[in-house]
Write an enzyme that holds these catalytic residues in place. Structure first.
Site, PDB file in Angstrom:
ATOM      1  N   ASP A   1       0.848  -1.206  -0.065  1.00  0.00           N
ATOM      2  CA  ASP A   1       0.214   0.176  -0.108  1.00  0.00           C
ATOM      3  C   ASP A   1       0.966   1.212   0.043  1.00  0.00           C
ATOM      4  OD1 ASP A   1      -2.589  -1.116  -0.264  1.00  0.00           O
ATOM      5  OD2 ASP A   1      -3.145  -0.854   1.842  1.00  0.00           O
TER       6      ASP A   1
ATOM      7  N   ASP B   1      -7.426  -7.279  13.661  1.00  0.00           N
ATOM      8  CA  ASP B   1      -7.150  -8.662  14.013  1.00  0.00           C
ATOM      9  C   ASP B   1      -7.946  -9.362  15.304  1.00  0.00           C
ATOM     10  OD1 ASP B   1      -5.975  -6.665  15.659  1.00  0.00           O
ATOM     11  OD2 ASP B   1      -4.089  -7.427  15.190  1.00  0.00           O
TER      12      ASP B   1
END
Length: 533
Positions: free
Chosen positions: A136, A289
């Site tokens: 990214d 997460d």
């Protein structure tokens, strides 16, 4: 003469010659104290003591459980079926499951070679593994470097994919989600995830995949982190003490008792079918997460933690980087708790005991109470009782309970016990940011979705190790000064001076030390910077 009277008739030298103003302030204080300040402070002391007891019980409970785990030898290979994957003459390499390895990165100039090299060095049949680099990066130069590195490994026969997207929506969660959409992922059974500074050993997959292959109810296998720069400076030693407790106690207890713990976002392997069943990656908080782990757990999936399997990685070496990381790690869980509390309560697939563990122990006590009580009680309320002697804090709450909690926390890093005092002071300073971040997460205020990628130094650490000079960056005064820390430090110093002059509790020793810690952080004199030039 009582303490209030003494305060209102201090010598002009102490009051800077403004006797009338000081006297007026003293009268206002006296008028407000009995009807308002004392009752409010007593209530806050009671609430903080209750939270301290909650945290104390949680720490003692985990200490007892981890002791029995060690004594009984409850290792993962005894709790779950584990058997090495063997070659099959007839099936050949198809006997091995297909594994996807994801490496999300963002402008990782210092560490991209380390992480890609470690992933490409994983020992697994070459036709049964796909390395996926999810870049990214917004810096064109860095993107070119990463792409060239991927091409270099591809020329060596490694099945590596370089994937980019035209936006950063969802940050890491968005990158991982986008990565799972590629057609070649459909042939994969499991996905291993490593952040850009993580370097797994070649046998990582051999030690983790069998748990997933032989235990169909296991969704995640999590490895422990090993910090390559824990001795870089005092700040990194403090970080290690905090994180070692998380890995040696919290993760171990969660894995051995409830088969649930928070995914650490890296150095873990997921069963792709479990990941998809749980709803895949979501970017509604900055702890994607943990979000995924909770959702998978509510569907009945189990997690395995391997404390003996360590993956090398890097701790933040600058105070600003650590502050941003702790903001994300504190704000995200609080925000996720707000979003998921009722969903957990209404869930019918897991036991009442497990729901209680997730809501009360995992979220409320560890992610909210622990931060709030550390800062509000020990840095605000306890010092305030010096100015209001009518409010007393029992010795068990002011001394005994925090001492026991501190010793239980420090047990995770025995080699750093001599740094215990520094660790207490540093943790109290960081509790300011954690408490602020927790409040932002619960209230969904302005910085709730702020994501600042943690700065990594990578090869610069090796340069320092080879005796090259350490170089401090030139920073403007405004960049070094942290007004929140300076303000709290001034408050603690004032309370310490007042206690030294008029108090009876002798808190001034702690107050002065803690004030100095806040002042040091306030002027940015924490951590280090290693130049790679």
């Amino acid at each position: 003469m009582d303490q209030l009277s003494a305060m209102t008739i201090l010598p002009d030298a102490f009051r800077g010659g403004r006797g009338d103003i000081t006297s007026h302030i003293g009268l206002v204080w006296e008028e407000m104290k009995a009807p308002l300040i004392v009752p409010v402070l007593k209530l806050m002391v009671a609430v903080c003591l209750a939270m301290s007891v909650m945290l104390f019980i949680e720490k003692v409970y985990m200490g007892v459980v981890i002791t029995f785990i060690k004594l009984l030898g409850r290792k993962p290979e005894k709790l779950y079926k584990w058997e090495a994957i063997r070659d099959d003459v007839e099936l050949g390499n198809s006997a091995y499951p297909m594994v996807l390895v994801q490496i999300p990165m963002y402008n990782e100039k210092e560490v991209y070679q380390l992480s890609i090299g470690a992933a490409c060095g994983l020992s697994w049949p070459s036709d049964r593994i796909i390395i996926q680099v999810l870049d990214d990066s917004t810096d064109p130069t860095i993107k070119d470097l990463v792409e060239v590195e991927c091409q270099r490994w591809a020329s060596k026969g490694i099945n590596i994919k370089y994937e980019i997207r035209d936006n950063r929506n969802g940050y890491k969660a968005g990158a991982l989600k986008e990565g799972m959409k590629h057609s070649y992922v459909r042939q994969c059974d499991y996905v291993a995830i490593f952040d850009a500074d993580f370097q797994p050993e070649p046998d990582f997959l051999w030690r983790t995949i069998p748990y997933l292959v032989h235990n169909p109810d296991v969704a995640l296998v999590q490895a422990r982190w090993k910090f390559v720069n824990s001795d870089e400076c005092l700040m990194t030693r403090m970080q290690q003490m905090s994180l070692d407790y998380h890995f040696t106690v919290e993760q171990e207890v969660g894995s051995s008792t409830y088969a649930f713990f928070g995914f650490n976002g890296t150095a873990g392997v997921w069963r792709i079918s479990a990941l998809n069943e749980a709803g895949g990656w979501k970017d509604r908080t900055t702890v994607e997460d943990m979000d995924l782990a909770v959702r998978a757990s509510l569907r009945g999936w189990k997690f395995v933690y391997l404390s003996d399997l360590k993956v090398k990685n890097e701790l933040p070496s600058t105070f600003n980087a650590y502050r941003y990381q702790q903001h994300r790690w504190s704000c995200g869980p609080a925000n996720l708790f707000k979003k998921m509390a009722m969903e957990i309560v209404r869930n019918k697939k897991v036991s009442l005991l497990k729901k209680f563990h997730v809501i009360y122990s995992f979220f409320f006590v560890r992610k909210i109470v622990a931060h709030i009580v550390t800062f509000v009680f020990y840095c605000i309320i306890l010092p305030a009782t010096v100015l209001v002697p009518e409010v007393e804090v029992p010795k068990w709450g002011a001394v005994y309970i925090p001492s026991i909690i501190t010793l239980l926390n420090a047990a995770g890093t025995p080699r750093s016990l001599h740094l215990l005092i520094f660790w207490i002071l540093f943790e109290n300073v960081m509790s300011l940011h954690r408490t602020k971040a927790t409040a932002i997460g619960l209230l969904e205020a302005g910085r709730v979705n702020e994501w600042v990628v943690t700065e990594k130094l990578g090869d610069a650490l090796k340069i320092k190790a080879s005796a090259k000079a350490t170089k401090k960056p030139r920073m403007r005064i405004g960049e070094r000064l942290h007004l929140l820390e300076l303000s709290v430090g001034a408050y603690l110093f004032f309370c310490g001076c007042y206690d030294l002059a008029f108090g009876k509790n002798h808190y001034f020793i702690y107050l002065f030390l803690q004030a100095v810690a806040f002042f040091i952080a306030g002027v940015g004199y924490v951590g280090t910077f290693v130049s790679n030039t």
